[in-house]
Write a protein that holds these residues in place. Sequence first.
Motif, PDB file in Angstrom:
ATOM      1  N   SER A  12       0.830  -1.203   0.000  1.00 32.60           N
ATOM      2  CA  SER A  12       0.000   0.000   0.000  1.00 32.60           C
ATOM      3  C   SER A  12       0.869   1.260   0.000  1.00 32.60           C
ATOM      4  O   SER A  12       0.584   2.220  -0.721  1.00 32.60           O
ATOM      5  CB  SER A  12      -0.907  -0.010   1.233  1.00 32.60           C
ATOM      6  OG  SER A  12      -1.629   1.179   1.329  1.00 32.60           O
ATOM      7  N   ALA A  13       1.933   1.264   0.759  1.00 34.01           N
ATOM      8  CA  ALA A  13       2.835   2.406   0.801  1.00 34.01           C
ATOM      9  C   ALA A  13       3.517   2.599  -0.547  1.00 34.01           C
ATOM     10  O   ALA A  13       3.661   3.730  -1.027  1.00 34.01           O
ATOM     11  CB  ALA A  13       3.881   2.223   1.897  1.00 34.01           C
ATOM     12  N   ARG A  14       3.916   1.519  -1.190  1.00 36.61           N
ATOM     13  CA  ARG A  14       4.555   1.608  -2.500  1.00 36.61           C
ATOM     14  C   ARG A  14       3.588   2.163  -3.545  1.00 36.61           C
ATOM     15  O   ARG A  14       3.968   2.964  -4.399  1.00 36.61           O
ATOM     16  CB  ARG A  14       5.075   0.243  -2.929  1.00 36.61           C
ATOM     17  CG  ARG A  14       6.291  -0.197  -2.162  1.00 36.61           C
ATOM     18  CD  ARG A  14       6.774  -1.536  -2.614  1.00 36.61           C
ATOM     19  NE  ARG A  14       7.926  -1.956  -1.843  1.00 36.61           N
ATOM     20  CZ  ARG A  14       8.407  -3.177  -1.826  1.00 36.61           C
ATOM     21  NH1 ARG A  14       7.835  -4.130  -2.561  1.00 36.61           N
ATOM     22  NH2 ARG A  14       9.458  -3.484  -1.097  1.00 36.61           N
ATOM     23  N   ILE A  15       2.365   1.733  -3.488  1.00 39.47           N
ATOM     24  CA  ILE A  15       1.364   2.235  -4.429  1.00 39.47           C
ATOM     25  C   ILE A  15       1.138   3.724  -4.225  1.00 39.47           C
ATOM     26  O   ILE A  15       1.052   4.493  -5.177  1.00 39.47           O
ATOM     27  CB  ILE A  15       0.043   1.442  -4.288  1.00 39.47           C
ATOM     28  CG1 ILE A  15       0.239   0.017  -4.800  1.00 39.47           C
ATOM     29  CG2 ILE A  15      -1.092   2.133  -5.029  1.00 39.47           C
ATOM     30  CD1 ILE A  15      -0.922  -0.904  -4.521  1.00 39.47           C
ATOM     31  N   ARG A  16       1.046   4.156  -2.963  1.00 35.08           N
ATOM     32  CA  ARG A  16       0.868   5.585  -2.687  1.00 35.08           C
ATOM     33  C   ARG A  16       2.039   6.402  -3.207  1.00 35.08           C
ATOM     34  O   ARG A  16       1.852   7.490  -3.772  1.00 35.08           O
ATOM     35  CB  ARG A  16       0.693   5.822  -1.191  1.00 35.08           C
ATOM     36  CG  ARG A  16      -0.709   5.538  -0.711  1.00 35.08           C
ATOM     37  CD  ARG A  16      -0.807   5.902   0.723  1.00 35.08           C
ATOM     38  NE  ARG A  16       0.143   5.027   1.421  1.00 35.08           N
ATOM     39  CZ  ARG A  16      -0.036   4.508   2.617  1.00 35.08           C
ATOM     40  NH1 ARG A  16      -1.086   4.810   3.299  1.00 35.08           N
ATOM     41  NH2 ARG A  16       0.836   3.705   3.155  1.00 35.08           N
ATOM     42  N   ARG A  20       1.797   9.321  -6.085  1.00 33.89           N
ATOM     43  CA  ARG A  20       2.288  10.682  -5.859  1.00 33.89           C
ATOM     44  C   ARG A  20       3.258  11.097  -6.952  1.00 33.89           C
ATOM     45  O   ARG A  20       3.220  12.230  -7.426  1.00 33.89           O
ATOM     46  CB  ARG A  20       2.972  10.788  -4.501  1.00 33.89           C
ATOM     47  CG  ARG A  20       2.012  10.825  -3.352  1.00 33.89           C
ATOM     48  CD  ARG A  20       2.726  11.038  -2.049  1.00 33.89           C
ATOM     49  NE  ARG A  20       1.809  10.797  -0.944  1.00 33.89           N
ATOM     50  CZ  ARG A  20       2.148  10.255   0.201  1.00 33.89           C
ATOM     51  NH1 ARG A  20       3.398   9.897   0.424  1.00 33.89           N
ATOM     52  NH2 ARG A  20       1.262  10.079   1.143  1.00 33.89           N
ATOM     53  N   ARG A  21       4.130  10.192  -7.348  1.00 35.53           N
ATOM     54  CA  ARG A  21       5.071  10.511  -8.429  1.00 35.53           C
ATOM     55  C   ARG A  21       4.329  10.773  -9.726  1.00 35.53           C
ATOM     56  O   ARG A  21       4.654  11.674 -10.480  1.00 35.53           O
ATOM     57  CB  ARG A  21       6.061   9.359  -8.629  1.00 35.53           C
ATOM     58  CG  ARG A  21       7.099   9.275  -7.554  1.00 35.53           C
ATOM     59  CD  ARG A  21       8.061   8.149  -7.843  1.00 35.53           C
ATOM     60  NE  ARG A  21       8.986   7.964  -6.730  1.00 35.53           N
ATOM     61  CZ  ARG A  21       9.717   6.896  -6.554  1.00 35.53           C
ATOM     62  NH1 ARG A  21       9.651   5.900  -7.423  1.00 35.53           N
ATOM     63  NH2 ARG A  21      10.525   6.805  -5.531  1.00 35.53           N
ATOM     64  N   PHE A  22       3.314   9.967  -9.995  1.00 35.86           N
ATOM     65  CA  PHE A  22       2.528  10.143 -11.218  1.00 35.86           C
ATOM     66  C   PHE A  22       1.777  11.470 -11.193  1.00 35.86           C
ATOM     67  O   PHE A  22       1.726  12.186 -12.182  1.00 35.86           O
ATOM     68  CB  PHE A  22       1.548   8.982 -11.388  1.00 35.86           C
ATOM     69  CG  PHE A  22       0.698   9.096 -12.611  1.00 35.86           C
ATOM     70  CD1 PHE A  22       1.238   8.874 -13.857  1.00 35.86           C
ATOM     71  CD2 PHE A  22      -0.638   9.440 -12.509  1.00 35.86           C
ATOM     72  CE1 PHE A  22       0.459   8.979 -15.002  1.00 35.86           C
ATOM     73  CE2 PHE A  22      -1.422   9.557 -13.645  1.00 35.86           C
ATOM     74  CZ  PHE A  22      -0.868   9.321 -14.881  1.00 35.86           C
ATOM     75  N   ALA A  23       1.200  11.811 -10.054  1.00 29.30           N
ATOM     76  CA  ALA A  23       0.430  13.054  -9.940  1.00 29.30           C
ATOM     77  C   ALA A  23       1.334  14.277 -10.032  1.00 29.30           C
ATOM     78  O   ALA A  23       0.919  15.331 -10.502  1.00 29.30           O
ATOM     79  CB  ALA A  23      -0.347  13.072  -8.633  1.00 29.30           C
ATOM     80  N   ALA A  24       2.574  14.152  -9.597  1.00 29.72           N
ATOM     81  CA  ALA A  24       3.495  15.280  -9.608  1.00 29.72           C
ATOM     82  C   ALA A  24       4.268  15.383 -10.911  1.00 29.72           C
ATOM     83  O   ALA A  24       5.105  16.265 -11.067  1.00 29.72           O
ATOM     84  CB  ALA A  24       4.474  15.157  -8.443  1.00 29.72           C
TER      85      ALA A  24
END
Length: 73
Positions: A12-16, A20-24
């Motif tokens: 779950s942490a890896r997915i988050r 975040r990288r994708f959104a940024a």
Amino acid sequence: MRTTLRSASIRSARIRIRLRRFAAAEEGMSTAEYAIGTVAAAAFGAVLYGVVTGDSIVDALTGIIDKALNTAI
């Protein structure tokens, strides 16, 4: 059971982090890319205008229309 919860938490942490990288991620064009794209679009428009208003296109369209109107039924 603890191992399963722990691995799920890590996933779950890896997915988050990935989200975040994708959104940024940087989107769109920079100023230089925008300027080059604008110049290329203007040049393409100028070439297209020259082709469409040229005598060969006008003659070809006139010939097609004349042929269509003079066709015997």
